[in-house]
Design an enzyme around this catalytic site. Structure first.
Site, PDB file in Angstrom:
ATOM      1  N   TYR A  97      10.681 -39.939 -16.589  1.00 14.96           N
ATOM      2  CA  TYR A  97      11.947 -39.986 -15.845  1.00 14.96           C
ATOM      3  C   TYR A  97      13.092 -40.418 -16.762  1.00 14.96           C
ATOM      4  CZ  TYR A  97      11.827 -45.137 -15.577  1.00 14.96           C
ATOM      5  OH  TYR A  97      11.815 -46.481 -15.880  1.00 14.96           O
ATOM      6  N   CYS A  98      14.307 -40.060 -16.365  1.00 13.43           N
ATOM      7  CA  CYS A  98      15.522 -40.555 -17.018  1.00 13.43           C
ATOM      8  C   CYS A  98      16.429 -41.085 -15.922  1.00 13.43           C
ATOM      9  CB  CYS A  98      16.174 -39.472 -17.877  1.00 13.43           C
ATOM     10  SG  CYS A  98      16.776 -38.017 -16.973  1.00 13.43           S
ATOM     11  N   TRP A  99      17.729 -41.033 -16.131  1.00  9.65           N
ATOM     12  CA  TRP A  99      18.662 -41.614 -15.154  1.00  9.65           C
ATOM     13  C   TRP A  99      18.636 -40.869 -13.823  1.00  9.65           C
ATOM     14  CZ3 TRP A  99      21.163 -45.573 -13.494  1.00  9.65           C
ATOM     15  CH2 TRP A  99      22.267 -45.428 -12.656  1.00  9.65           C
ATOM     16  N   SER A 105      14.992 -36.275 -19.445  1.00  7.57           N
ATOM     17  CA  SER A 105      13.588 -36.292 -19.023  1.00  7.57           C
ATOM     18  C   SER A 105      12.980 -34.900 -19.057  1.00  7.57           C
ATOM     19  CB  SER A 105      13.466 -36.890 -17.619  1.00  7.57           C
ATOM     20  OG  SER A 105      14.249 -36.168 -16.685  1.00  7.57           O
ATOM     21  N   TYR A 126      15.523 -42.323 -12.284  1.00  7.52           N
ATOM     22  CA  TYR A 126      15.601 -43.742 -11.913  1.00  7.52           C
ATOM     23  C   TYR A 126      16.301 -43.922 -10.579  1.00  7.52           C
ATOM     24  CZ  TYR A 126      17.641 -48.401 -11.676  1.00  7.52           C
ATOM     25  OH  TYR A 126      18.061 -49.634 -11.232  1.00  7.52           O
TER      26      TYR A 126
END
Length: 356
Positions: A97-99, A105, A126
């Site tokens: 995952y990323c933001w 991601s 996130y």
């Protein structure tokens, strides 16, 4: 190449356990602010690279920013494959995952899936986790069934709580999650507290591991632990929970505090700063005497003076107004490990016999 990335739409602590690793590809600064429980940080852009790319994107050229970002991302993913991911087996199943589940991601997930690993991407990144945390802690969820471990400062409540957990009694260590010992002098020297969001992620993960049908023992706290605020649902549950009180002689408590807070006591600047935060109603003469005890390393005498003139008066005032049911009072003649074990036995029996 075919995109074989799997996608996860919703997340909770139970879902995280299905993966071999949870990989946060955001920058270290983003990761430090908050992250999914158990995540490891394998950034595709570090803080400086992210700032550089963002600045070029806004001020110069979107194309140049994307090209530079792609080069950074490719090199960083390659470094992770040669480093942190080098020993992962062929059956490795990561969640990435990323933001917000975007380019960072997806770049990592694409490479990992092409390696042959069953890779899952958290849709929304996130922010999906943060929405789950907010809904569970602030969206009027059912309150946990709590029993408070109460008592004056220095009665070894934290140690007793840990011994309860070892016995299989459900326990929630709020001070451990907040990285603070709860009292005015409770800051851990050299260890800043987590931010509010990271504390909430840790708290929710701890709550979701508990059996909601069994009571949970938690140490009595104020609504604020250091700089961390307790979510309203938890604080309301603590305000009405039954309590078990632990008592011990002042001298024993002073010795215990001097030992427990030795890291603070040996840091003269930190100890003086903590004493400076004491309420203004203490006289100048009393504060000077406490500073003198600190400077002469008379830590047990300082702890006893603080118990008698600061902590116990405040505890007595709050106890007079406390209408919560009391399940029992445990009086310990000493606070050595044997006494802590016996106290945990008694508390455990009281918890087992209590119908919340």
């Amino acid at each position: 190449m075919t995109d074989t990335i799997h996608r996860l739409q919703a997340i909770d602590t139970a879902a995280l356990s299905r993966f071999d690793a949870v990989i946060d590809v955001r920058s270290p600064g983003e990761f430090a602010e908050d992250h999914l429980p158990g995540a490891e940080n394998l950034p595709v852009l570090d803080d400086a690279q992210r700032a550089e790319v963002g600045t070029i994107y806004v001020q110069e050229s979107k194309f140049r920013a994307r090209r530079l970002g792609a080069a950074h991302v490719a090199r960083n993913i390659a470094a992770h494959l040669d480093g942190a991911l080098a020993d992962r087996p062929s059956g490795f199943q990561p969640l990435v995952y990323c933001w917000r589940g975007g380019q960072r991601s997806h770049a990592m997930a694409t490479i990992l899936s092409q390696v042959g690993w069953r890779t899952t991407l958290l849709v929304g990144g996130y922010r999906t986790w943060r929405r789950h945390v907010t809904e569970r802690l602030y969206g009027e969820p059912p309150a946990p069934k709590l029993i408070l471990l109460d008592g004056g400062t220095g009665t070894a409540k934290t140690e007793i709580l840990g011994r309860l957990a070892e016995r299989g009694v459900q326990a929630l260590d709020l001070e451990g999650l907040a990285e603070h010992r709860g009292s005015l002098l409770g800051a851990l020297p050299g260890r800043p507290q987590p931010g509010q969001k990271l504390f909430e992620s840790r708290l929710l993960a701890a709550l979701e591991r508990l059996d909601p049908n069994r009571p949970v023992v938690v140490e009595a706290e104020s609504s604020k632990i250091g700089e961390i605020m307790l979510p309203p649902v938890l604080w309301r549950a603590m305000q009405t929970a039954a309590r078990i009180e632990v008592c011990a002689p002042t001298a024993e408590r002073a010795t215990y505090l001097a030992q427990t807070y030795r890291d603070l006591a040996e840091d003269r600047a930190a100890l003086h700063a903590a004493l400076a935060r004491l309420p203004r109603h203490h006289s100048r003469e009393r504060l000077e005497e406490w500073r003198r005890l600190a400077d002469t390393r008379a830590f047990s005498a300082l702890a006893e003076a603080l118990i008698e003139s600061h902590y116990d008066p405040a505890y007595r005032r709050s106890s007079r107004e406390d209408v919560r049911p009391r399940l029992g009072v445990i009086t310990l003649p000493t606070l050595d490990p044997g006494s802590q074990e016996r106290a945990a036995d008694v508390v455990g029996r009281l918890v087992e016999g209590y119908k919340v």
